[in-house]
Design an enzyme around this catalytic site. Structure first.
Site, PDB file in Angstrom:
ATOM      1  N   SER A 196       0.838  -1.188   0.000  1.00 44.18           N
ATOM      2  CA  SER A 196       0.000   0.000   0.000  1.00 44.18           C
ATOM      3  C   SER A 196       0.883   1.252   0.000  1.00 44.18           C
ATOM      4  O   SER A 196       1.785   1.373  -0.810  1.00 44.18           O
ATOM      5  CB  SER A 196      -0.952  -0.044   1.201  1.00 44.18           C
TER       6      SER A 196
ATOM      7  N   ASP B 238      -7.800  -3.909  -7.299  1.00 45.29           N
ATOM      8  CA  ASP B 238      -7.363  -2.989  -6.249  1.00 45.29           C
ATOM      9  C   ASP B 238      -7.252  -1.577  -6.803  1.00 45.29           C
ATOM     10  O   ASP B 238      -6.450  -1.309  -7.698  1.00 45.29           O
ATOM     11  CB  ASP B 238      -6.018  -3.462  -5.694  1.00 45.29           C
TER      12      ASP B 238
ATOM     13  N   HIS C 229      -7.657  -4.950  -1.380  1.00 43.36           N
ATOM     14  CA  HIS C 229      -6.358  -4.323  -1.104  1.00 43.36           C
ATOM     15  C   HIS C 229      -5.578  -5.068  -0.020  1.00 43.36           C
ATOM     16  O   HIS C 229      -4.470  -4.673   0.315  1.00 43.36           O
ATOM     17  CB  HIS C 229      -6.599  -2.868  -0.682  1.00 43.36           C
TER      18      HIS C 229
END
Length: 515
Positions: free
Chosen positions: A303, A366, A422
């Protein structure tokens, strides 16, 4: 100094013990089972036992037959035996941009991607997210006991230092803060760690070199931080980078997080950038020119941590920290998971010129991997990119991409929930079952799918794995001698930076002053 709790303290009322599969080492057969207290082993889920088949075994029997799954695992195991990491590590680190290694999926590359992904996952498992904890925003364990406290044995790495960043920047949905008035730090958050592979002969034989690993913390599933991004590119040369091209730009929020500091806070009086560069420089000077020693620098993150991984990998190469005193160039590789775009097309070109290798593992569903630069990015027509290249919101991904699809896994719900898509544990699960485009999804290492639900509700319900199951017993509360429930004190955090950090920073910015 602040006090940071030791999670070696256990609740007086808890006497539960759970079996965990514990190691950074890749494996292709039934994992070794070691018994640890459930409280001290949050990073791993229950592995297979002889008495009760795991959900992966049951699904294999239901979906495609256990024989098929075992045949595929045996094939991967034989392939791995014939091509060991110690002999091929340069290719696994991207020497040839992973040509021919992703389709079909090379079992050694898969194993390494999972291993470095678990290093990034350790940042989540060790982080104190609890706003009711006076230690919120810190690491729950001391650096010398990080892997052991997470139940990760035989990691082959030693944590050299922890990384901190100031929270005095405009990313409120990324940082965690305690509701207590007296906290370990008002303006800092723990961001990850720098580790180095140890001197154990088994480790050196397995890796084929000494590896310096940098792991960055990201965001588990919350996507609100994306809205905090200014979506504005600015030159990296204005933030202390030794970049000769002012047209090389990166997203301003990522740069701020990486370069800002707070001189009033012991933990973040040096920026995350300064902490990383000085520690890597120290380790390179220590090991880089040893006779017969080969070295690699590997950066990992999920991320927002993936963005920091790309930025710091670029920085290490741009500042020449990956060069030894004798001029040997150490390969720098970033393995990112669900990472966003970081900079513009000139940033991409500069990374390529410096020889930094980046492999991005992404779930096709995502949204983070498609941000920022939703409209003006590397997929736009080349003519348009040339015209818009100077605009402050024109982005480009770097490196190579390994796209995965959670809808291919028979373990996972076919959800369209953006935060679930995610999830890092889900990505590692998808890696474990991926064998190439169009090939059947079959778990190759026996990595337990129950890990997916550690911080999500992604597994299909009929496997009976509760969602969001990872938590401390009694949420970390223990009984004191008076029988009252309290939060235990933790061992003092090491907020002292290395005594030679100023000297190392001087050498970084003025190479002529090298001793």
């Amino acid at each position: 100094m602040a006090t940071i709790p030791s999670h070696n303290l256990r609740p007086h009322t808890t006497n539960q013990r759970t079996q965990y599969s514990l190691s950074f080492r890749p494996h292709f057969s039934r994992s070794t089972l070691i018994t640890f207290p459930a409280r001290s082993s949050p990073a791993r889920a229950m592995s297979r036992t002889d008495e009760e088949a795991s959900i992966s075994t049951r699904l294999e029997q239901e979906s495609y037959g256990l024989t098929t799954a075992e045949d595929i695992r045996r094939r991967d195991g034989e392939a791995k035996e014939s091509k060991r990491l110690r002999d091929t590590w340069r290719k696994i680190q991207g020497e040839d941009d992973w040509a021919g290694l992703m389709d079909p999926m090379d079992p050694v590359l898969r194993s390494e991607l999972i291993r470095y992904g678990e290093m990034a996952q350790a940042c989540y498992d060790a982080f104190d997210f609890d706003p009711f904890s006076r230690y919120c925003g810190s690491c729950r364990f001391t650096r010398r006991h990080l892997f052991d406290s997470l139940g990760i044995i035989d990691s082959g790495y030693e944590v050299a230092r922890y990384l901190y960043a100031t929270s005095n920047i405009n990313l409120p949905n990324f940082f965690s803060k305690s509701r207590w008035s007296k906290v370990w730090s008002k303006n800092a958050n723990w961001m990850g760690y720098v580790a180095v592979s140890d001197d154990n002969e088994a480790t050196r034989c397995r890796l084929g070199r000494r590896d310096i690993a940098i792991a960055w913390r990201g965001t588990v599933t919350r996507l609100e931080w994306i809205a905090d991004l200014k979506d504005f590119l600015k030159p990296v040369s204005g933030n202390g980078f030794r970049c000769p091209d002012p047209a090389v730009k990166a997203e301003s929020g990522f740069l701020d997080l990486y370069t800002d500091k707070d001189t009033s806070c012991n933990f973040s009086k040096f920026s995350a950038r300064e902490q990383v560069l000085t520690e890597v420089k120290r380790l390179v000077e220590r090991y880089g020119d040893e006779e017969g020693e080969e070295l690699s620098i590997t950066v990992t993150g999920h991320s927002l941590g993936g963005a920091l991984a790309v930025l710091s990998a670029y920085d290490v190469a741009e500042m020449g920290v990956n060069r030894t005193r004798k001029g040997k160039v150490i390969p720098v590789t970033a393995f990112t998971y669900g990472g966003p775009r970081v900079g513009n097309i000139r940033f991409k070109e500069r990374i390529e010129k410096l020889g930094v290798k980046v492999l991005r593992v992404v779930n096709e569903h995502d949204v983070v991997a498609k941000s920022p630069g939703l409209f003006l990015n590397e997929r736009a027509p080349q003519a348009l990119m040339k015209l818009a290249g100077g605009l402050p919101w024109c982005y480009s991904h770097v490196g190579e991409m390994l796209p995965l699809d959670h809808q291919k896994s028979p373990f996972l719900k076919p959800t369209v929930d953006l935060s679930t898509a995610h999830n890092l544990e889900a990505l590692l699960h998808l890696l474990d079952g991926y064998h190439g485009k169009g090939q059947r999804f079959v778990l190759s290492s026996g990595r337990d799918p129950a890990l997916v639900n550690k911080a999500s509700d992604f597994l299909k319900d009929h496997f009976m794995v509760p969602p969001y199951w990872r938590q401390d017993a009694n949420k970390g509360m223990v009984r004191n001698t008076d029988g009252r429930w309290i939060q235990p004190d933790r061992i003092r955090a090491d907020d002292q930076h290395a005594p030679d950090i100023h000297q190392l920073l001087t050498q970084l910015h003025h190479p002529s002053q090298l001793l």
